[in-house]
Design a protein around this motif. Sequence first.
Motif, short mmCIF file in Angstrom:
data_model
loop_
_atom_site.label_atom_id
_atom_site.label_comp_id
_atom_site.label_asym_id
_atom_site.label_seq_id
_atom_site.Cartn_x
_atom_site.Cartn_y
_atom_site.Cartn_z
N ILE A 5 0.83 -1.21 0.00
CA ILE A 5 0.00 0.00 0.00
C ILE A 5 0.87 1.25 0.00
CG2 ILE A 5 -1.67 1.32 1.38
CD1 ILE A 5 -2.76 -1.42 2.34
N ARG A 6 1.91 1.25 0.84
CA ARG A 6 2.77 2.43 0.92
C ARG A 6 3.44 2.75 -0.42
NH1 ARG A 6 4.82 -0.20 5.63
NH2 ARG A 6 4.10 0.76 7.59
N ASN A 7 3.81 1.72 -1.16
CA ASN A 7 4.60 1.90 -2.37
C ASN A 7 3.76 2.13 -3.62
OD1 ASN A 7 6.97 1.56 -0.90
ND2 ASN A 7 6.93 -0.67 -1.16
N ASP A 8 2.46 2.17 -3.48
CA ASP A 8 1.57 2.43 -4.61
C ASP A 8 0.82 3.73 -4.33
OD1 ASP A 8 -0.98 2.44 -6.14
OD2 ASP A 8 -0.28 0.50 -6.86
N LYS A 9 1.03 4.75 -5.14
CA LYS A 9 0.46 6.07 -4.87
C LYS A 9 -1.06 6.03 -4.75
CE LYS A 9 0.18 10.77 -6.70
NZ LYS A 9 0.60 11.68 -7.81
N ASP A 10 -1.69 5.32 -5.68
CA ASP A 10 -3.16 5.26 -5.65
C ASP A 10 -3.66 4.55 -4.40
OD1 ASP A 10 -3.36 6.62 -8.04
OD2 ASP A 10 -3.33 4.78 -9.24
N LEU A 11 -3.05 3.42 -4.08
CA LEU A 11 -3.47 2.68 -2.89
C LEU A 11 -3.17 3.48 -1.62
CD1 LEU A 11 -2.34 -0.98 -3.70
CD2 LEU A 11 -4.66 -0.04 -3.73
N ARG A 12 -2.03 4.15 -1.61
CA ARG A 12 -1.60 4.89 -0.43
C ARG A 12 -2.60 5.99 -0.08
NH1 ARG A 12 3.15 5.96 -2.10
NH2 ARG A 12 2.82 8.10 -2.83
N ASN A 13 -3.19 6.60 -1.07
CA ASN A 13 -4.06 7.74 -0.84
C ASN A 13 -5.53 7.38 -0.63
OD1 ASN A 13 -1.99 9.63 -1.00
ND2 ASN A 13 -2.14 9.76 -3.23
N ASN A 14 -5.90 6.14 -0.95
CA ASN A 14 -7.33 5.83 -0.82
C ASN A 14 -7.61 4.51 -0.09
OD1 ASN A 14 -6.78 3.78 -2.58
ND2 ASN A 14 -8.09 4.51 -4.24
N THR A 15 -6.66 4.06 0.73
CA THR A 15 -6.84 2.80 1.45
C THR A 15 -6.87 3.04 2.95
OG1 THR A 15 -5.73 1.54 -0.30
CG2 THR A 15 -5.92 0.48 1.86
N LEU A 16 -7.85 2.43 3.60
CA LEU A 16 -7.94 2.48 5.05
C LEU A 16 -7.96 1.05 5.56
CD1 LEU A 16 -8.42 4.11 7.70
CD2 LEU A 16 -10.88 3.80 7.28
N VAL A 17 -7.04 0.73 6.46
CA VAL A 17 -6.97 -0.60 7.05
C VAL A 17 -7.44 -0.50 8.50
CG1 VAL A 17 -5.48 -2.52 7.70
CG2 VAL A 17 -5.06 -1.28 5.56
N LEU A 18 -8.41 -1.32 8.86
CA LEU A 18 -8.91 -1.34 10.23
C LEU A 18 -8.60 -2.70 10.85
CD1 LEU A 18 -12.45 0.26 9.78
CD2 LEU A 18 -10.30 1.39 10.41
N ILE A 19 -8.07 -2.68 12.04
CA ILE A 19 -7.78 -3.91 12.78
C ILE A 19 -8.58 -3.87 14.07
CG2 ILE A 19 -5.99 -5.32 13.86
CD1 ILE A 19 -3.97 -3.96 11.97
N CYS A 20 -9.53 -4.79 14.19
CA CYS A 20 -10.42 -4.80 15.35
C CYS A 20 -10.14 -6.03 16.20
CB CYS A 20 -11.88 -4.84 14.89
SG CYS A 20 -12.34 -3.58 13.70
N SER A 21 -10.33 -5.88 17.50
CA SER A 21 -10.16 -7.02 18.39
C SER A 21 -11.52 -7.51 18.86
CB SER A 21 -9.32 -6.64 19.61
OG SER A 21 -10.11 -5.96 20.56
N ASP A 22 -11.53 -8.69 19.44
CA ASP A 22 -12.71 -9.18 20.11
C ASP A 22 -12.86 -8.42 21.43
OD1 ASP A 22 -14.91 -10.68 20.67
OD2 ASP A 22 -13.85 -12.52 21.12
#
Length: 208
Positions: A5-22
């Motif tokens: 994601i970091r190395n792709d300009k398009d992905l870097r600007n429009n990607t949100l990663v969410l990590i949820c726990s129980d």
Amino acid sequence: LFDRIRNDKDLRNNTLVLICSDNGPEQGAGSAGPFRGHKTHLYEGGIRSSLIAWGPGIVTRTNAVDTTSVFSAIDLVPTLLDITATKHPQDTTFDGESLASVFTGDGQSRTAPIFFRRPPDRDSYYGVDDLPDLAMRQGKWKLLCEYNGSSPELYDLDSDRGETTDVAAQHPNVAQGMTSAVVDWHQSMPQDNGATYRLKPKKKGRSR
């Protein structure tokens, strides 16, 4: 994945990663830190969940820890719809609120209360003989009580996040109002058979 994601300009600007726990740790298998209780409890140690948001083009604050925003899982759908500029369906009313600034790092809290009902088979668990049946969070206040509204407990989470001091007697109007609200919500929901769960016969397992 993160490097991709970091190395792709398009992905870097429009990607949100969410990590949820129980929610909440099992007793002996984790720690709730300063919070009271374990999984299946309606105290903060049993219902709080961690959430990590990462997105170089969306999350404006890096390595920030937000300990004040009140956000529920039911807020995810309207929030993500707005972050992605997706129209809300016209025939749907969400229980959650759009809280996009929580993910961008600017902080925000839902204004509507959050209601909880304990698992129907967990009235007595982890050595506690009679756990509260219902709970409600509204602003800084957290209330717990039985199905019929008896035995209310009230905590000020701004000053007592460990829920160590019950202040229901000092704030009777707050306790009474929240008790009425959570009992009304409980009665409006489908039955979970909490009061009669233990009376049901156990299903026999099939032998192999």
